[in-house]
Design a protein around this motif. Structure first.
Motif, PDB file in Angstrom:
ATOM      1  N   GLU A 171       1.115  -1.143   0.103  1.00  0.00           N
ATOM      2  CA  GLU A 171      -0.267  -0.301   0.092  1.00  0.00           C
ATOM      3  C   GLU A 171       0.768   1.597  -0.324  1.00  0.00           C
ATOM      4  OE1 GLU A 171      -3.362   0.330  -0.894  1.00  0.00           O
ATOM      5  OE2 GLU A 171      -3.810  -1.684  -0.128  1.00  0.00           O
ATOM      6  N   SER A 191      -0.019  11.253  -5.619  1.00  0.00           N
ATOM      7  CA  SER A 191      -1.121  10.299  -4.635  1.00  0.00           C
ATOM      8  C   SER A 191      -1.705   9.492  -5.845  1.00  0.00           C
ATOM      9  CB  SER A 191      -2.911  11.390  -4.937  1.00  0.00           C
ATOM     10  OG  SER A 191      -2.875  11.728  -5.827  1.00  0.00           O
ATOM     11  N   HIS A 192      -1.634   9.493  -7.334  1.00  0.00           N
ATOM     12  CA  HIS A 192      -2.274   8.690  -8.155  1.00  0.00           C
ATOM     13  C   HIS A 192      -1.025   7.274  -8.537  1.00  0.00           C
ATOM     14  CE1 HIS A 192      -6.144   9.998  -7.899  1.00  0.00           C
ATOM     15  NE2 HIS A 192      -6.803   9.241  -9.052  1.00  0.00           N
ATOM     16  N   LEU A 194      -0.309   4.746  -7.232  1.00  0.00           N
ATOM     17  CA  LEU A 194      -0.862   2.990  -7.388  1.00  0.00           C
ATOM     18  C   LEU A 194      -2.095   2.857  -8.307  1.00  0.00           C
ATOM     19  CD1 LEU A 194       0.253   2.793  -3.101  1.00  0.00           C
ATOM     20  CD2 LEU A 194       1.059   1.930  -5.377  1.00  0.00           C
ATOM     21  N   GLU A 195      -2.447   3.621  -8.712  1.00  0.00           N
ATOM     22  CA  GLU A 195      -3.992   3.384  -9.358  1.00  0.00           C
ATOM     23  C   GLU A 195      -3.885   2.798 -10.171  1.00  0.00           C
ATOM     24  OE1 GLU A 195      -6.636   4.084  -7.292  1.00  0.00           O
ATOM     25  OE2 GLU A 195      -5.706   4.961  -5.751  1.00  0.00           O
TER      26      GLU A 195
END
Lengths: 295, 665
Positions: A171, A191-192, A194-195
């Protein structure tokens, strides 16, 4: 370079993408390893890992394809180095699946008419961060990437599912940041990282990809990144090849070069830019690299 | 020649359905030494017991076997009946032909044969039974309460009001626990401080309560009725007798930048401090780790300004010993910490929630401090990052709770209700704000609880979204919450100004260490285990130790207070007599045979085995042997099974008796 490096030698499984759409990943990997004096020998006669379609259709087929590759790789000395995130995931998944399932192993061994060897499968990131080591990597830098703001993008397969790749924390991983950080590049907190990029929907439902990959580009840009760094040919396809479409759909101009991690690392290690396949990227990185005095 | 009576019970149909009870009685009657045998539908009933009593007199019986259910169920009943018939109660034994026979077999023929054999075994055992007399243990009628939260306070007050002495030990500088930190409490929304602080004052003023704050349990010795407790009183650096609580030391302390733990690190406090203005006792402590005097030897301002001269830098930790007869454990809980993954925590962490990296993601207790009139913002809901009033607040439930894959599978029980309360408090203070709640299910089974939750949803219009949250990230000055709404099957993204996580309830850090000192058992999460989940919910398996509050499992205030009063009642029951009667089924050591290997001491789960010195009349040590303290012995027989020299025997279960039972087969 000290003599211990010559001891680092790997068998190499490039996978289909690296011989086709992701050629620059392949040549930059070879260039980087040569510059770092790490031995790399391609597995002879390797075949497709089954990538994402096979395991959706037939588990035995997908396991057998990877098992066959593992047995072929066993003929070459050293742990198996894998660049493509999907190949890495499939090979590791196969080992994980067979580890505590003797019944399945028997079926697979019957299918490939041989045994599945205990071959260690390692992603390039693992080799660089753990086997080679960040300190040594830092020493090998000839052209520091200082001033370059990089957004490290992990995608889905490098750290997931949690029990399979064992590369880094699922994570909140930091391995890409640590590796590229060794070259003096600046990594941005965004922010992204791991998207999902939209993955295979690139052909069947491109709208999904435009939204998901668009969010990734937007968030990297908002964090002040100059470029993205990836370790997966599929992510690269969605973020680089589709970037123009994303720009048209969202009305935002990103102009965000999407590098394979080995391209940036090899550049820092002194491999000439001309040998890193920059010309085959849809969003040309040349203006950025010029601006940062990296060419 | 013995005269044994055998009484075979039908247990309604429980036994007679599978076992031919008449035949069992007939066959028992033919056994040598059996003077009378019969069967009856309900042996435990009044007529059943009378039958037994009558038979003892009529047939002059000197031993009884009741073939019925498990001795756990009715051994006491039948022993009492035997006693009232003039027999020593320990000459009455039970043959378990229900749990061990009728319930677990189907074949009537085989089950009947087995029942007869069980009866025959017990007949042989009864023949070798000895008359036993109950053991008496004197009781020290003082009790120890560990933990000064609402559970400990309630238990201490109840015991003290009943006229018994109580020693209350609290780790923190003030009593009050978590309840003192709360804003309003569900389901009535009364102010927590208003119902808590008077009780705190009662504790401090009660003539029967000795309060040790800033103190910890160092050691526990002894057994029920006779515990000896060593308490470490940590150096407060302030003389409690001299201090008047004027507060000038705190006002003048030059060091003022220490995060205030009571306010969840949102406010600052000086190095000499009381945790909160309503603290009991209202005597400050010096936090030596952060005090300039203790760090550098320079400063000393508090000592200079203190009128009564109460500040004493030379104070040292002090050990005091208290003798008590009963212990109430009320150490409470803490919330799973979102700022980092604690070492040794069973939870695998919430990296995807930013692990406390995002300032406007807070936990439930932090929200309580924000909403509290005595909190760092005076009760205004202001977010930590920039002090602005949040207009969209997202509450996330079950963070760590009910998440097997994250390491904790239990429900934290209080979060559904306190989150509903938070949405209300928020709406009462920010009228134009909107609260969202991501939840799995609403678990509100308490008096007035579901009504309370419905009020949050229906009247305060909290937006309840059934689904989980996958990730939180910072976007400008917003926190984006990526989740799903499974009731309509869509992905949801909310840009929140503030996110409040209802994190898992865990036992206090160090709960396991304390349990080991007390000799009580705890589960894999370190919650303390009760003796029986339904029938002995406030007692530990270790006699004389009782549980109250969230140290046993997540609990809300009403449940905690109920359990604390129940624990107090148990203590009072114990104290209602001067001596404690214990079952005489205890182990005894044959000192002549004992070779002093002390294997028995190693295996004894009750810590009942001691080393006894045998001396001649001149006081010279001859040898050391094992001694079983009958006050502590639980009668499990582990020592007997372990002893290599066959020197320990459990009364009622001697080797001779066991062999006789085997030979009867």
């Amino acid at each position: 370079m000290n003599s211990t490096n010559s001891k680092l030698t790997y068998s190499y499984y490039p996978g289909c993408s690296l011989h086709a759409s992701g050629k620059e990943y392949d040549i930059s990997t070879r260039g980087l390893f040569k510059a770092l004096k790490i031995g790399l020998k391609e597995v002879p006669d390797w075949l497709c890992c089954g990538a994402t379609p096979a395991h959706n259709v037939d588990e035995l087929l997908s396991l057998s394809l990877c098992a066959k590759n593992l047995s072929l790789a066993d003929e070459v000395k050293g742990d198996l180095a894998v660049a493509c995130a999907a190949c890495f995931s499939r090979l590791k998944t196969t080992q994980h699946r067979l580890a505590d399932n003797p019944e399945k192993r028997k079926q697979v061994e019957h299918a490939i008419a041989g045994s599945v060897p205990e071959k260690k499968v390692k992603h390039l990131l693992e080799i660089l961060a753990k086997d080679y080591g960040l300190e040594q990597l830092q020493e090998a830098v000839q052209k520091p990437l200082s001033g370059l703001k990089v957004a490290c993008y992990y995608g889905c397969l490098l750290t997931r599912p949690p029990e399979v790749p064992e590369l880094d924390c699922t994570e909140a991983p930091t391995i890409m940041e640590r590796v590229i950080g060794a070259t003096g590049a600046e990594t941005v907190a965004w922010s992204h990282r791991l998207e999902c990029c939209g993955a295979n929907f690139t052909l069947s439902r491109p709208g999904v990809v435009l939204k998901l990959s668009g969010d990734i580009l937007a968030s990297a840009k908002a964090a002040g990144a100059d470029c993205l760094m990836v370790a997966c040919p599929l992510c690269h396809g969605n973020l680089d090849i589709r970037q123009k479409e994303i720009e048209e759909a969202t009305g935002t101009r990103y102009n965000m070069p999407v590098f394979y991690m080995t391209q940036l690392l090899a550049l820092a290690a002194g491999v000439p830019a001309a040998k890193l396949g920059f010309d085959s990227m849809m969003v040309s990185p040349l203006p950025l690299l010029k601006e940062k005095n990296l060419l | 020649m013995s005269r044994i009576g055998v009484f075979v019970c039908h247990c309604g149909e429980n036994i007679s359905r599978t076992v031919d009870v008449e035949r069992v009685a007939r066959e028992a009657g033919a056994l040598s030494g059996v003077a009378f045998a019969t069967d009856y539908k309900y042996m435990c009933s009044d007529p059943g017991q009378n039958l037994l009593k009558k038979a003892v007199a009529e047939h002059n019986l000197d031993g009884i076997v009741v073939a019925a259910c498990s001795p756990r169920m009715h051994e006491k009943t039948f022993r009492k009946a035997a006693q009232s018939a003039g027999l020593n109660p320990f000459l009455c034994e039970m043959a378990n032909i229900r749990e061990h026979c009728s319930w677990v077999h189907e074949d009537r023929e085989e089950a009947t044969a087995k029942a007869s054999e069980i009866v025959a075994m017990l007949v042989e055992r009864v023949k070798k039974d000895k008359k036993l007399a109950p053991i008496t243990v004197p009781i020290t009628k003082r009790s120890l309460v560990i933990g000064g939260g609402i559970a400990g306070i309630q238990a201490a007050l109840d015991i003290a009001d009943a006229g018994h002495q109580v020693v209350l030990v609290e780790r923190e500088p003030s009593i009050g626990g978590h309840m003192a930190q709360l804003s309003e409490t569900f389901p009535t929304l009364d102010c927590s401080q208003c119902i808590m602080t008077p009780k705190m004052v009662d504790v401090a003023n009660h003539p029967n309560i000795t309060l040790h704050t800033y103190s910890e349990i160092e050691n526990v010795d002894g057994y029920i009725g006779n515990f000896q407790i060593t308490i470490k009183k940590k150096a407060r650096s302030v003389d409690m007798a001299k201090c008047t609580g004027c507060g000038i030391c705190m006002a003048k302390c030059p060091q003022k930048k220490i995060p205030n733990a009571f306010d969840r690190n949102m406010g600052m406090r000086p190095a000499i401090y009381v945790p909160f203005p309503q603290a009991v006792p209202n005597t400050p402590v010096i936090d030596r780790e952060n005090c300039t005097w203790f760090k550098t030897g320079k400063c000393g301002v508090c000592q200079k300004v203190c009128g009564p001269g109460a500040v004493d830098y030379t104070q040292e930790d002090e050990l005091i010993v208290e003798k008590v007869g009963a212990i109430v454990v009320a150490t409470g809980f803490e919330l799973y910490d979102i700022t980092e993954k604690p070492k040794g925590s069973p939870i695998k962490g919430y990296g995807e929630f930013g692990h406390g990296k995002i300032p406007d993601v807070i936990d439930g207790m932090t929200f309580e401090r924000l909403a509290s009139a005595s909190g760092p913002t005076g009760g205004k809901i202001l977010r930590p990052s920039d002090g602005k009033e949040p207009k969209q607040v997202v509450f996330i439930q079950c963070v760590g709770s009910r998440a097997r894959e994250k390491g904790i599978s239990y429900c934290s029980k209080i979060c559904c209700m306190y989150t509903a309360k938070h949405t209300m408090l928020y709406k009462h203070k920010v009228h134009d704000g909107q609260a969202y709640v991501f939840f799995m299910d609403a678990r509100t089974p308490g008096k007035g609880y579901d009504e309370f939750w419905r009020r949050a949803v229906e009247e305060e219009e909290a937006g309840y979204i059934r689904g989980m949250v996958s990730r939180l990230y910072q976007k400008g000055d917003k926190v984006v919450v990526m989740g799903s709404d499974i009731s309509v099957g869509v992905q949801v993204e909310i840009e929140a100004d503030l996110v409040v996580l209802a994190t898992a309830v865990q036992p206090r850090q160090g709960a396991d260490t304390l349990a080991q000192k007390l000799g009580i058992s705890y589960d894999k999460y370190n919650f303390y285990s009760e003796a029986h989940a339904k029938l002995r919910p406030v007692e530990c398996a270790t006699a004389g130790i009782y549980l109250a509050g969230a140290c046993q499992g997540p609990k809300d205030i009403p449940d905690t207070v109920s359990q604390a009063s129940a624990a107090a009642a148990k203590v009072m029951t114990l104290f209602s007599r001067d001596e404690l009667e214990r079952e005489p089924i205890v182990a005894k050591v044959n000192e002549k045979n004992c070779v002093a290997c002390f294997y028995c001491k190693k295996v004894c789960p009750y810590g009942a085995v001691e080393e006894k010195e045998i001396r001649d009349r001149n006081g010279n040590l001859i040898r050391v042997v094992a001694y079983v303290n009958p006050g502590v012995c639980g009668g499990c027989g582990t020592c007997q099974a372990t002893c290599p020299s066959k020197s320990v025997e459990l009364d009622g279960y001697t080797d001779e008796q066991i062999v006789a039972m085997i030979e009867a087969l």
